[in-house]
Design an enzyme around this catalytic site. Structure first.
Site, PDB file in Angstrom:
ATOM      1  N   GLU A 138       8.442 -27.599  16.221  1.00 29.29           N
ATOM      2  CA  GLU A 138       9.665 -28.140  15.825  1.00 29.29           C
ATOM      3  C   GLU A 138      10.885 -27.600  15.821  1.00 29.29           C
ATOM      4  O   GLU A 138      12.182 -27.799  15.868  1.00 29.29           O
ATOM      5  CB  GLU A 138       8.879 -28.308  14.280  1.00 29.29           C
ATOM      6  CG  GLU A 138      10.265 -29.177  13.311  1.00 29.29           C
ATOM      7  CD  GLU A 138      11.639 -27.591  12.767  1.00 29.29           C
ATOM      8  OE1 GLU A 138      12.705 -28.661  12.299  1.00 29.29           O
ATOM      9  OE2 GLU A 138      11.676 -27.049  12.459  1.00 29.29           O
TER      10      GLU A 138
ATOM     11  N   ASP B 197       4.566 -24.801  14.248  1.00 29.38           N
ATOM     12  CA  ASP B 197       4.994 -23.788  14.864  1.00 29.38           C
ATOM     13  C   ASP B 197       5.763 -22.489  14.025  1.00 29.38           C
ATOM     14  O   ASP B 197       6.168 -23.115  13.037  1.00 29.38           O
ATOM     15  CB  ASP B 197       5.990 -23.622  16.403  1.00 29.38           C
ATOM     16  CG  ASP B 197       6.911 -24.804  16.204  1.00 29.38           C
ATOM     17  OD1 ASP B 197       6.938 -25.916  14.963  1.00 29.38           O
ATOM     18  OD2 ASP B 197       7.812 -24.205  16.315  1.00 29.38           O
TER      19      ASP B 197
HETATM   20 ZN   LIG Z   1      11.117 -25.600   9.363  1.00 36.34          ZN
END
Ligand SMILES: [Zn+2]
Length: 404
Positions: free
Chosen positions: A172, A80
């Protein structure tokens, strides 16, 4: 294929995560990259590559015959990109043989050497940016590109290796990358995240983190008749904030210095809520900060009456160093691998948290390696093709060193 060519391919895929979403992955669109990566992994010989029900991508490279007893080594990156800048319709631009001048992009974005002095060291390199209207997504698609390029080199050149475990996570950037990570299924004894920073950076210390919710109850009276009666929750809140050490704020601290950060405040005379984050690399100093908050509330309650101020403290994440220390070969091997690539290791304490820290505390020791990217989470983000090659070489070197 060179790592930066892979980065360019992945950067075009829209994978911004969404902190308001309750699903995993937080956005469906991350699955498009997950599917493409699993396909690409199969093409380079990672035949068991798959996407699981939460959008995590896993695959393994079986050990070279005779090296099955070696530790299995993991490499992890995230798919992401940050919500902090637009991540849709990314159009990477390659600046070959970079001149060392300001980089003028579209959308009014100018990457100035005065603001980013490290650009002066990049003269002659192949710099990759977005078109200036979006982020690039080198955080962390550069990490994915380097891990897969390293795998391709290892498999196609028959470099001897123990079992390798590859994992790509969603979400993340919204702090959930480690949440549904299947450590057991992943199968590694230990791993490296490949996420952020310059090639040659090794990170294995991060903050210990706690948060504090402060609730203040005031007593409202008409301001005209307020003498000796009114307790203005806003003023008590200001007193609370002013009682904390002034120079222990993010804007006055660096390196291993911790802080109290007032992140949010809302309310009125009757009710006020304040939200703090507390950070320190040293756990005992974080505990002192929590004590200071409790003590401040106690003193204010003595002054204004019991129940005026309540403090709710919560622990968030821990410094990974405690979990890395027993496996310090991870750092020593990374240092050697960086030097073999002709660079000097750079080791800095992270002033934040990492998925690797969460994984380390869940039982998978996981320091971080730099990728050769800069200015993350904004339209001035960039990567260097040559530094990405170095980061790839460092991964290959680590694999070789663990097979010796
Ligand atoms: Zn990162």
């Amino acid at each position: 294929m060179r790592a930066y060519e892979r980065l360019i391919k992945y950067a075009r895929i829209y994978t911004t995560s969404d902190s308001t979403s309750e699903t995993c992955p937080s956005t469906e669109r991350q699955l498009a990259l997950a599917g493409l990566l699993a396909e690409e992994m199969k093409e380079i010989g990672i035949i068991d590559a798959k996407v699981d029900e939460y959008g995590y991508v896993y695959g393994t490279v079986p050990a070279t015959p005779g090296l099955e007893s070696r530790n299995s080594l993991g490499f992890i990156a995230h798919m992401d990109t940050s919500e902090a800048a637009p991540g849709d319709n990314v159009k990477p631009i390659i600046h070959e043989n970079y001149s060392g001048d300001d980089i003028v992009l579209g959308g009014g974005t100018v990457i100035k050497t005065a603001t980013f002095p490290f650009l002066k060291d990049m003269v002659g390199e192949t710099v990759v940016t977005s078109d200036g209207t979006t982020l690039l997504g080198a955080d962390d698609k550069a990490g994915i590109a380097e891990i897969l390029t390293a795998c391709e080199i290892i498999i196609s050149s028959n470099i001897p290796h123990g079992k390798l475990c590859i994992g790509f996570t969603p979400d993340e950037e919204i702090g959930r990358g480690a949440d549904k990570f299947n450590i057991e299924g992943f199968g590694a004894d230990f791993a490296y995240t490949v996420d952020g920073g310059d090639a040659g950076e090794i990170e294995y210390e991060n903050f210990n983190a706690a948060s504090a919710s402060i609730k203040i109850k005031g007593f409202s009276v008409h301001p005209g008749d307020a003498k000796d009666k009114m307790v203005n929750a806003i003023n008590v809140g200001i007193e609370f904030q002013n009682s904390l050490p002034y120079f222990e704020r993010p804007e006055h601290t660096e390196g291993r210095e911790g802080f109290y950060h007032l992140d949010e405040i809302k309310g009125d005379i009757s009710n006020l809520e304040m939200y703090y984050i507390l950070r320190d690399h040293d756990l005992s100093k974080l505990e002192e900060k929590k004590d200071t908050m409790r003590h401040t509330a106690k003193r204010l309650n003595e002054k204004y009456g019991e129940g005026t101020v309540t403090v709710e403290l919560r622990d968030n994440y821990r410094n990974m160093i405690e979990k890395i220390r027993p496996h310090f070969h991870l750092i020593e091997t990374a240092r050697k691998a960086v030097r073999l690539a002709g660079l000097e290791p750079k080791e800095l304490p992270v002033r934040g948290g990492t998925d690797g820290a969460v994984l380390s505390w869940k039982g998978l020791p996981c320091p971080n390696l730099g990728v050769g990217g800069f200015n993350f989470h904004g339209c001035a983000e960039l990567a260097s093709a040559e530094r990405m090659d170095k980061a790839t070489e460092i991964i290959v070197n680590i694999v070789k060193l663990y097979a010796e």
